[in-house]
Scaffold this active site. Structure first.
Site, short mmCIF file in Angstrom:
data_model
loop_
_atom_site.label_atom_id
_atom_site.label_comp_id
_atom_site.label_asym_id
_atom_site.label_seq_id
_atom_site.Cartn_x
_atom_site.Cartn_y
_atom_site.Cartn_z
N GLY B 10 0.82 -1.21 0.00
CA GLY B 10 0.00 0.00 0.00
C GLY B 10 0.86 1.25 0.00
O GLY B 10 1.80 1.36 0.78
N GLY B 11 0.53 2.18 -0.87
CA GLY B 11 1.36 3.37 -1.04
C GLY B 11 0.60 4.67 -0.86
O GLY B 11 0.86 5.65 -1.54
N GLY B 15 1.55 3.85 4.08
CA GLY B 15 2.57 2.99 3.48
C GLY B 15 3.81 3.77 3.08
O GLY B 15 4.94 3.30 3.24
N HIS B 236 -20.14 10.22 6.49
CA HIS B 236 -19.86 11.65 6.40
C HIS B 236 -21.16 12.37 6.09
O HIS B 236 -21.90 11.95 5.20
CB HIS B 236 -18.81 11.91 5.32
CG HIS B 236 -18.24 13.30 5.37
ND1 HIS B 236 -18.97 14.42 5.07
CD2 HIS B 236 -17.01 13.73 5.73
CE1 HIS B 236 -18.21 15.49 5.23
NE2 HIS B 236 -17.02 15.10 5.64
N SER B 250 -16.23 18.44 1.46
CA SER B 250 -15.45 18.48 2.69
C SER B 250 -16.14 19.18 3.85
O SER B 250 -16.89 20.15 3.68
CB SER B 250 -14.13 19.20 2.41
OG SER B 250 -13.44 19.42 3.61
N ARG B 297 -19.17 14.39 13.12
CA ARG B 297 -19.83 13.80 11.96
C ARG B 297 -20.95 12.84 12.32
O ARG B 297 -21.98 12.79 11.65
CB ARG B 297 -18.78 13.07 11.11
CG ARG B 297 -17.85 14.05 10.49
CD ARG B 297 -16.75 13.38 9.71
NE ARG B 297 -15.91 14.43 9.11
CZ ARG B 297 -14.79 14.19 8.45
NH1 ARG B 297 -14.37 12.95 8.29
NH2 ARG B 297 -14.08 15.19 7.94
N HIS B 364 -17.96 6.72 4.59
CA HIS B 364 -16.80 7.55 4.33
C HIS B 364 -15.48 7.00 4.89
O HIS B 364 -14.42 7.17 4.29
CB HIS B 364 -17.05 8.94 4.94
CG HIS B 364 -15.92 9.91 4.79
ND1 HIS B 364 -15.45 10.29 3.55
CD2 HIS B 364 -15.16 10.59 5.70
CE1 HIS B 364 -14.46 11.16 3.72
NE2 HIS B 364 -14.25 11.35 5.00
N SER B 418 -7.71 12.10 10.14
CA SER B 418 -7.30 10.90 9.40
C SER B 418 -6.00 11.12 8.66
O SER B 418 -5.15 10.22 8.61
CB SER B 418 -8.38 10.45 8.43
OG SER B 418 -8.58 11.40 7.43
N LEU B 419 -5.79 12.30 8.07
CA LEU B 419 -4.48 12.55 7.45
C LEU B 419 -3.41 12.49 8.53
O LEU B 419 -2.29 12.05 8.29
CB LEU B 419 -4.47 13.90 6.73
CG LEU B 419 -5.31 13.97 5.45
CD1 LEU B 419 -5.28 15.38 4.86
CD2 LEU B 419 -4.83 12.97 4.42
#
Lengths: 249, 627
Positions: B10-11, B15, B236, B250, B297, B364, B418-419
């Site tokens: 996974g990239g 990853g 979401h 967003s 959310r 989401h 999450s980022l």
């Protein structure tokens, strides 16, 4: 079937096979895009002659024009197929693979050489490791950020390469996308420390001298990246670099 | 010992971070991806990444970020890793800044921050509305530098099929499918990391990319890795309608001032922009005045379902509410949200600068995922920064990071976390894998060839059986049917009768999944074959998620069953006897249910047990309250 969506697709079973055309018709529904239609045809792969055939092969992922996977020729135009809305397209919708890259199968091509070229031009900001150095990066003005942001939206999708007359099998030209990436990294406060390395890569054969100034690249870019501006700017930078190299000899 | 070998699958952000850390530690990494890593789903994240920089005079603090994350997750997240993630976030975003990521700036040229959901402070760094893509490109470039230097070998267009386990059950490599020549090969590795993302496609349509099937996690699960908190999926609140994908609008839209509303009159036929202010029902602002449009959310999605399905106030009587930015200037919106507003214009054919957007909740994010452990630092109460226990799955030698693991977000994820978790967990998991390699006594070079041959043979036979079968089920049809079950019964609101129906339906799909046949029998770039296998694995994981949802008889975060709701007394707050009685009930419920659900694969289906949550940083004494 009342209203239909009609596709004419250029297919090729493998890199060394002969291409052929195949047509498909599917029931119309509003708001289809080319990829959502291909997904329908994956489930119902029946051509207009009533034959059940192997589903068309293609690449896609995000379905919202940010990942760059689904580049193909849609009615002759290189673009992201997921953002090509059926309602906006003339029918039959003609799908063809990009022509500047080796064919894998049907609409899927091998764009590896674009990624290899990113290594060649050193399209990154060199770091002394990814650890926290307990100091923020240099400040960047909102205006510089805005310009860099435009370049940094490049998805390496290959549409500009497809549209460029100088980029083809018999040429070593690295292609327009790379200039945007060099401009991006040269304009960074610390990325600029290594500007000369990137410029030298562009001064090699197949570099900036290969641009024929056809200006097709930015016209097809799905992200409106001003590649011609980048090429102009890098033309100046390479000239300065050339002079600097002379003086340093 | 021979030179140690590492496989990362996974990239996306997870990853790539793990790969970078391992490469920097001097290891050679084989990085597998089903496509060029630059196209990974991380690029779809829009709004931003949380880190406390406190640049807006709000006296924001890391403690507050920790508190918001824990409460946002309804206390189900293990707290020491959350603590360390929040502490390391500022250094992490500064590292991205050093990589040249084009973060949006203040007039002084420092990284700007905006408001996001479930918090009161401006804590979210962003790069226009394409933050995920920009972060992905930043880390992708760093890994490319190591690729150029020979440390990283990318194996793109390879699909992970299975783990290679030795006779002790230790992970010693992977079997993977070359999706061009369709050959199965095995790869030796001393340690394997999975960073294979979420599983939105189990719901048929979601905000996720078409490759987010969860199949890789499902494969590890079927080989013994435990799967945790499967019932917790994030819906979401604001996604566009669509029959291929539900494209995300967003949370930054609301962080930047966007308002959610419906017409007060049911079935109002006027265009949104023609409905006067006093005939609009801003239900989030009315019901949750403290957080309003930036309520978390899970809260916002439930409110939207309530207003549309229970009160009948959806736009044109449908499952639609308005997300309205038309009161903001075009210049402001272009700079802050341009990327996604263009997308809305493209796909809806309506100008969002002058018309309220039409949205509805969509699947989401999967909070649940492969169970991973952590090493608690006794001194700080956080997670030890380098330890082979961090992000280790229940299979020795196998690590997981990013959305495919279950950590950090508990029962509901906060926006822009999450980022952060994908990046942070990738970094930690890379360091953990390097520590594991240091301690490893016997390497994969000692494992006999027969172990690898047997796994390759097993996988090749599965493929051959699929190719040989005729006249069976269609994989895409089964996928649609799975999606329909999940959308209907395992959505924002759940009940046990519905979940039983879903389980019965999934059992039937599982059976039919064994009879899939392919329209393509070829052995070159055959996309039908991997898709058929992914669908079978999605059914397996869908069963885990549904079973865990069926068993959890309570409401927590994104998991809501009306029958078991502890209702907050209306208009009453802490100090009021009625509210205190509610708090006592809530505590009693925590005794029973504040636990991770842990699924183990058996031939008869998932077996579920419950493991304790580490609540040592902020013990649950007060219920979440966003009113």
């Amino acid at each position: 079937m009342d209203k239909v969506i009609h596709f004419k697709i250029k297919r090729q079973d493998g890199p060394n096979s002969q291409p052929y055309w195949e047509e498909f018709k599917m029931p119309y529904a509003p708001q289809h895009n080319v990829i959502s239609a291909l997904l329908y045809l994956r489930e119902h792969p029946v051509n207009t002659r009533g034959q059940r055939v192997a589903p068309v092969a293609w690449e896609s992922n995000c379905m919202e024009e940010v990942c760059g996977a689904c580049s193909m020729l849609v009615n002759g135009v290189p673009r992201q197929a997921c953002a090509a809305l059926v309602d906006d397209l003339e029918q039959p919708i003609v799908l063809e693979p990009l022509t500047k890259f080796p064919i894998i199968r049907d609409l899927a091509v091998d764009r590896q050489k674009m990624f290899d070229a990113l290594i060649r031009v050193k399209a990154w900001v060199p770091l002394d490791g990814s650890q926290d150095v307990h100091e923020p990066a240099p400040r960047i003005s909102p205006a510089d950020q805005a310009l860099r942001y435009v370049y940094s939206r490049c998805m390496t999708c290959g549409c500009c390469m497809e549209a460029c007359p100088q980029y083809h099998d018999h040429s070593d030209f690295i292609g327009p996308a790379l200039f945007g990436q060099v401009a991006l990294h040269n304009s960074h406060p610390t990325g600029g420390f290594f500007k000369a390395d990137r410029l030298h890569a562009l001064m090699d054969p197949g570099g900036i001298a290969g641009c024929g100034n056809a200006q097709n690249c930015f016209k097809v870019c799905p992200k409106d990246i001003p590649l011609t501006h980048a090429i102009g700017e890098l033309g100046r930078q390479t000239t300065v670099q050339w002079l600097r190299d002379l003086l340093m000899k | 010992m021979a030179k140690q070998r590492v496989v990362v699958v996974g990239g996306g952000l997870g990853g790539l971070w793990a790969t970078l850390r391992l490469a920097e530690a001097g290891h050679s990494v084989d990085l597998f991806s089903m496509f060029q890593v630059k196209r990974s789903h991380s690029c779809c994240a829009q709004g931003g990444i949380n880190a406390v920089l406190d640049i807006k005079g709000q006296h924001d603090s890391i403690e507050q970020h920790i508190t918001d994350t824990i409460k946002g997750g309804d206390y189900l997240g293990d707290q020491p890793p959350i603590k360390t993630m929040c502490q390391d976030a500022p250094g992490l975003v500064h590292t991205y800044d050093r990589m040249g990521v084009t973060f949006s700036r203040t007039p002084e040229g420092i990284m700007d921050q905006r408001l996001f959901g479930g918090v009161k402070n401006r804590r979210t760094c962003f790069a226009g509305a394409t933050t995920g893509a920009q972060l992905l490109y930043g880390i992708d470039e760093q890994v490319r530098a190591h690729e150029g230097g020979g440390r990283v070998r990318k194996l793109e267009f390879w699909e992970f099929l299975s783990l290679v386990l030795d006779d002790q059950g230790v992970c010693r490599g992977v079997a993977a499918l070359n999706v061009r020549n369709m050959k199965v090969e095995t790869f030796r590795a001393d340690v394997v990391l999975l960073a294979t993302g979420g599983a939105g496609l189990i719901w048929g349509r979601s905000t996720m990319s078409t490759n987010c099937t969860g199949a890789a996690a499902a494969r590890a699960y079927q080989q013994g890795a435990k799967f945790a908190n499967g019932e917790f999926a994030q819906f979401h609140p604001t996604a566009m309608k669509g029959h291929d994908k539900l494209r995300l609008m967003s949370e930054a839209c609301r962080g930047e001032g966007g308002r959610i509303w419906v017409p007060r009159k049911a079935g109002d036929t006027r265009l949104g922009r023609d409905i006067p202010e006093n005939e609009r029902f801003y239900f989030l602002e009315e019901w949750y005045p403290a957080y309003g449009n930036t309520s978390p959310r899970d809260v916002a999605s439930r409110a939207i379902v309530r207003v549309t399905r229970h009160m009948g106030l959806g736009v044109r009587g449908q499952d639609i509410v308005y997300l309205d930015l038309t009161h903001k200037s075009r210049e402001f919106l272009e700079a802050r949200l341009g990327g996604i507003l263009d997308m809305y214009q493209t796909f809806a054919g309506v100008d969002p600068y002058t018309n309220p957007m039409e949205v509805f909740p969509s699947m989401h994010y999967t909070m649940g995922g492969l169970w991973v452990g952590f090493d608690k630092d006794g001194q700080t109460g956080g997670m030890a920064r380098i330890s082979p226990k961090n992000h280790a799955t229940s299979v020795p030698g196998l690590y997981a990071c990013g959305e495919c693991d279950f950590a950090y977000h508990g029962a509901n994820r906060l926006g822009a976390n999450s980022l952060l978790s994908a990046s942070f967990s990738g970094r930690v998991a890379g360091d953990a894998a390097a520590a594991y390699l240091k301690n490893l006594k016997s390497g994969c070079d000692k494992v006999p060839d027969s172990v690898y041959d047997a796994e390759r043979q097993r996988q090749a036979e599965i493929n051959q059986a699929l190719l040989a079968r005729t006249g069976g089920e269609n994989a895409s049809t089964l996928h649609h049917q799975l999606g329909e079950l999940m959308q209907q019964y395992v959505f924002v609101e759940r009940d046990n009768a519905g979940l039983d129906k879903a389980l019965a339906g999934i059992a039937e799909l599982k059976e039919r999944g064994r009879k899939i046949s392919l329209d393509d029998k070829g052995n070159w770039s055959n996309q039908s074959l991997p898709w058929a296998r992914q669908v079978q694995d999605m059914i397996v994981l869908g069963e885990v998620m549904t079973k865990c949802a069926r068993l959890r008889d309570e409401c927590r975060g994104s998991h809501y069953k009306a029958e078991f709701e502890l209702k907050q007394p209306e208009g009453k707050f802490a100090g009021d006897p009625e509210y205190e009685a509610y708090t006592e009930k809530w505590k009693a419920n925590n005794e029973r249910w504040l636990k991770h659900s842990i699924a183990t694969h058996t031939p008869a289906g998932p077996q579920v047990e419950y493991w304790p949550v580490d609540s040592s940083v902020m013990p649950p004494t007060k219920p979440r309250d966003y009113r």
